[in-house]
Design a protein around this motif. Structure first.
Motif, mmCIF file in Angstrom:
data_model
loop_
_atom_site.group_PDB
_atom_site.id
_atom_site.type_symbol
_atom_site.label_atom_id
_atom_site.label_comp_id
_atom_site.label_asym_id
_atom_site.label_seq_id
_atom_site.Cartn_x
_atom_site.Cartn_y
_atom_site.Cartn_z
ATOM 1 N N GLU A 103 60.265 23.459 25.082
ATOM 2 C CA GLU A 103 60.105 22.264 25.900
ATOM 3 C C GLU A 103 60.159 22.581 27.385
ATOM 4 O OE1 GLU A 103 58.905 18.650 26.354
ATOM 5 O OE2 GLU A 103 59.378 19.388 24.344
ATOM 6 N N GLU A 104 61.044 23.523 27.777
ATOM 7 C CA GLU A 104 61.151 23.833 29.200
ATOM 8 C C GLU A 104 59.945 24.600 29.727
ATOM 9 O OE1 GLU A 104 63.781 26.708 26.827
ATOM 10 O OE2 GLU A 104 63.337 24.554 26.899
ATOM 11 N N HIS B 261 66.321 24.890 32.100
ATOM 12 C CA HIS B 261 66.856 23.544 32.205
ATOM 13 C C HIS B 261 67.234 23.224 33.657
ATOM 14 C CE1 HIS B 261 66.900 22.888 27.906
ATOM 15 N NE2 HIS B 261 67.471 24.077 27.740
ATOM 16 N N GLY C 17 60.886 15.667 27.091
ATOM 17 C CA GLY C 17 62.092 16.415 27.387
ATOM 18 C C GLY C 17 62.851 15.869 28.581
#
Length: 391
Positions: free
Chosen positions: A76-77, A99, A157
């Motif tokens: 997701e990142e 993150h 996200g």
């Protein structure tokens, strides 16, 4: 002519019979037709001449369709990188693929602010902004040199959380944030809507200048506060020293009062004993014995103690290394030399070379201070001095 007519008649009758057979077969049920077809095939095989091979035409081999390749998994990142570079290429600012909390830690370590870009792929202004502004050379170089950059796709996200926190009014949306404590941030600048590369760089440069000015002002305030705290601490130390000296003086006066009471009681007792004793038959001899005793106790340098004066207004308490203490009155115009003479006249053994020391504030009074008056030394009206032996 007759023969050809006969052949044509036979052929016509044969065709009519075949057509009738086909129509008859078509009216049979499917199971009977299938059995009839197998019987015809077996009869044809039995009627085939020996040595003749029948090659049946095989249907063409069609390769099986390959299953569709699965879409590669993208963390997701890193989803922003994957979608952004597929559409706009790899020339863009360096966005940290981690993150947001980790980006805040990096910004703290490097002493920089964080540039946040929220990417809305469906907005009509997103494409022109990414191609003309975000991927331009001047913006790429400026961001890489002055900021820690981070980006996310809206609706995915952490991008969804950032949209909820920052609440952008329009897109494209950029922001300059600074870490406060933990994962808390403060928003320093917001850029909403399309801007040119020069406009974006100008906004970011102005933000940097404002934050530097604010930092210098806060540093000056902190220095002023530290100076005030230092002054207050120094004043408190001075007051504490004054209180300590007052307590020491009070303790000294109390000790002096007790010594005087003890001395008066001892003197009264000695006077009573003297009055009770008879006078000696030979006063001259007693006087000579007293003089002899005085000569034995006197030191070799023949210095004598100052005589008792009724006008003495400075009380000096002297403490010796063996725990003994003596008190003597002096004039405030007397010098420190008189104190040394008084100590030498006591003839206390084991002193040797020494110097006078004041405990608080600590100060030594050696032979270089012999000419200083007691008033100039701060001994008036009373003081306690210690004998410090010299090696």
């Amino acid at each position: 002519m007759s023969s050809s007519s006969a052949r044509e008649g036979a052929g016509e009758s044969s065709r009519n019979s075949c057509s009738g057979f086909a129509r008859t077969v078509a009216r049979f049920p499917a199971s009977i037709v299938e059995g009839l077809s197998r019987a015809i095939a077996r009869r044809a095989l039995r009627s085939r001449p020996r040595g003749v091979q029948v090659h049946q035409q095989q249907p063409p081999q069609v390769p099986p369709l390959a299953p569709p390749s699965p879409t590669p998994f993208v963390p997701e990142e890193l989803y922003f990188f994957s979608s952004f570079e597929q559409q706009y290429g790899s020339h863009h600012p360096f966005f940290y693929g981690c993150h947001f909390s980790q980006v805040l830690g990096i910004a703290r370590r490097e002493g920089k602010h964080v540039f946040v870009y929220l990417h809305d792929p469906d907005h009509p202004y997103t494409g022109p902004f990414c191609r003309s502004t975000l991927c331009s050379d001047v913006v790429v170089e400026f961001l890489d040199a002055n900021f820690v950059s981070w980006a996310a796709v809206t609706g995915r996200g952490e991008g969804s959380g950032m949209v909820a926190s920052l609440q952008p009014g329009s897109f494209p949306f950029c922001a300059v944030v600074a870490p406060v404590s933990g994962e808390s941030i403060t928003v320093l600048q917001r850029v909403e809507g399309p801007v040119t590369p020069s406009e974006l760089v100008e906004i970011l440069q102005r933000t940097i200048d404002e934050q530097r000015a604010a930092f210098r002002a806060s540093t000056a305030d902190e220095q002023a506060a530290a100076f005030r705290a230092s002054r207050a601490e120094e004043e408190e130390r001075r007051r504490s020293a004054l209180r300590l000296r007052q307590e020491q003086d009070a303790a000294y006066l109390e000790s002096l009062r007790k010594d005087q009471e003890k001395e008066r009681s001892t003197q009264s007792l000695q006077e009573g004993i003297t009055k009770a004793k008879p006078s000696p038959k030979y006063p001259g001899k007693a006087a000579r014995e007293t003089a002899k005793t005085t000569q034995i106790r006197a030191p070799t340098h023949k210095e004598t103690a100052p005589s008792h004066r009724n006008e003495a207004n400075t009380k000096i308490m002297i403490r010796f290394p063996n725990g003994d203490r003596r008190q003597q009155g002096f004039l405030h115009t007397d010098t420190i030399r008189e104190i040394y003479k008084y100590v030498n006249s006591l003839g206390i053994p084991g002193i040797g070379q020494y110097q006078l020391v004041r405990s608080y504030p600590r100060k030594t009074y050696g032979h270089q201070h012999l000419a200083m008056t007691l008033r100039d030394a701060g001994f008036h009206p009373s003081v306690t001095l210690y004998i410090e032996q010299l090696q």
